[in-house]
Motif scaffolding. Structure first.
Motif, PDB file in Angstrom:
ATOM      1  N   ASP A  84      43.929  34.888  11.459  1.00 10.37           N
ATOM      2  CA  ASP A  84      44.183  34.005  12.598  1.00 10.37           C
ATOM      3  C   ASP A  84      44.710  32.516  12.475  1.00 10.37           C
ATOM      4  O   ASP A  84      45.538  32.052  12.973  1.00 10.37           O
ATOM      5  N   TYR A  85      44.308  31.909  11.484  1.00  9.34           N
ATOM      6  CA  TYR A  85      44.730  30.679  10.995  1.00  9.34           C
ATOM      7  C   TYR A  85      45.955  30.710  10.531  1.00  9.34           C
ATOM      8  O   TYR A  85      46.763  29.852  10.791  1.00  9.34           O
ATOM      9  N   LEU A  86      46.439  31.648   9.525  1.00 12.55           N
ATOM     10  CA  LEU A  86      47.879  31.722   9.180  1.00 12.55           C
ATOM     11  C   LEU A  86      48.607  31.889  10.200  1.00 12.55           C
ATOM     12  O   LEU A  86      49.946  31.849  10.224  1.00 12.55           O
ATOM     13  N   ALA A  87      48.171  32.794  11.125  1.00  8.84           N
ATOM     14  CA  ALA A  87      49.149  33.330  12.588  1.00  8.84           C
ATOM     15  C   ALA A  87      49.525  31.889  13.104  1.00  8.84           C
ATOM     16  O   ALA A  87      50.557  31.611  14.036  1.00  8.84           O
ATOM     17  N   CYS A  88      48.480  30.699  13.260  1.00  8.12           N
ATOM     18  CA  CYS A  88      48.792  29.604  14.120  1.00  8.12           C
ATOM     19  C   CYS A  88      49.391  28.484  13.396  1.00  8.12           C
ATOM     20  O   CYS A  88      50.267  27.720  13.844  1.00  8.12           O
TER      21      CYS A  88
END
Length: 304
Positions: A265-269
């Motif tokens: 989730d963090y890397l997608a954002c």
């Protein structure tokens, strides 16, 4: 876990808004290329302060790194002044912005522990100059937590309940050894054996000042709880997300989240993010110090 010995650095002070704020700086050598400085942001909790980072600093230099390390006490913690106020991430970010501009005066990599990530977010938004070259997130909150705003009335209600004789009594109870050990074992560490005497003693010493409760109550009240998804997506600096293999959440919103999901989730954002999992749970710089340093080193080298 074997404790790392570190030469104690002297405490320095600077003034911000008429408050006296403490910090220490480790700078092992002046004769070789130092590399970019690290600016550490400690977590907030009973007895927590810049002392949280002592193991990390020791291991960093033990592994041959030479970057200067700036380690400040946030207002309300450690040796900084402890005014009776409700602190917000914006307050602490403003303090660190002043510290960056008046003390450090050079680009840094922010290394922030856990749910103090909102302070780093606010700091990046306040400091559009070139003083923040990158970020390292050590065990950041679950995605469902960092992207959910709590009602302002709820935050104020919890603050008012805690900022009372009842809250004072709770704080006295919370700094007892048994409470600190049980909470750390249940919520922070992967291994109960890692909750050692050094950890407990540091927390008890830090909590001895009763005025330290104001920062803790501000955190518990949830003044840091906002939807930061757009702000995270606007972070242009290189960002390393380090998640524990057994990472967990205290808040119910993230109870079902798995570490791989959090990382994804963090890397997608993040526009310029990279991530890694290492052994440990939620206090990686303390519980998995050597692995944490090894995870950071390539990222720091790339920016330096």
């Amino acid at each position: 876990m074997i404790s790392q010995q570190k030469t104690v650095s002297p405490t320095h002070f600077y003034n911000w808004k008429n408050y006296r704020c403490a910090y220490e700086v480790d700078n092992p050598t002046q004769s070789t290329r130092e590399g970019i400085p690290l600016l550490l942001i400690h977590p907030i909790g009973v007895g927590l302060s810049r002392q949280f980072w002592q193991r990390f600093s020791s291991e960093w230099y033990k592994q041959g790194r030479r970057n200067p390390i700036y380690n400040p006490d946030l207002l309300g913690c450690g040796e900084s002044d402890m005014p009776h106020v409700a602190y917000t991430p914006s307050d602490w970010a403003e303090q660190l912005q002043h510290f960056l501009n008046t003390v450090v005066q050079k680009p840094v990599i922010l290394v922030v522990q856990g749910a103090l990530f909102p302070v780093a977010i606010e700091l990046v938004q306040k400091e559009p100059s070139n003083l923040i070259a990158g970020l390292v997130l050590a065990g950041p909150p679950g995605w469902a937590i960092i992207t959910k705003k709590t009602p302002q009335w709820q935050d104020k209600l919890i603050w008012n309940l805690l900022d009372s004789p009842l809250g004072n009594a709770f704080y006295r109870y919370a700094r007892r050894e048994k409470f600190l050990r049980d909470f750390s074992t249940r919520q922070l560490f992967d291994s109960a054996d890692a909750v050692d005497a050094e950890w407990i003693n540091t927390l008890q010493q830090g909590a001895a000042k009763s005025d330290s409760r104001h920062a803790v109550f501000s955190f518990l009240a949830g003044f840091w709880r906002k939807n930061y998804s757009q702000a995270i997506a606007s972070i242009k600096q290189p960002t390393l997300v380090v998640v524990g293999e057994t990472a967990s959440n205290i808040s119910k919103e993230g109870k079902q989240e798995k570490p791989d999901e959090r990382l994804a989730d963090y890397l997608a954002c993040l526009p310029n993010g990279r991530g890694i999992k290492i052994p440990g749970r939620n206090v990686l710089p303390y519980e998995s110090t050597a692995e944490f340093v090894e995870a950071l080193a390539p990222f720091i080298n790339d920016i330096s």
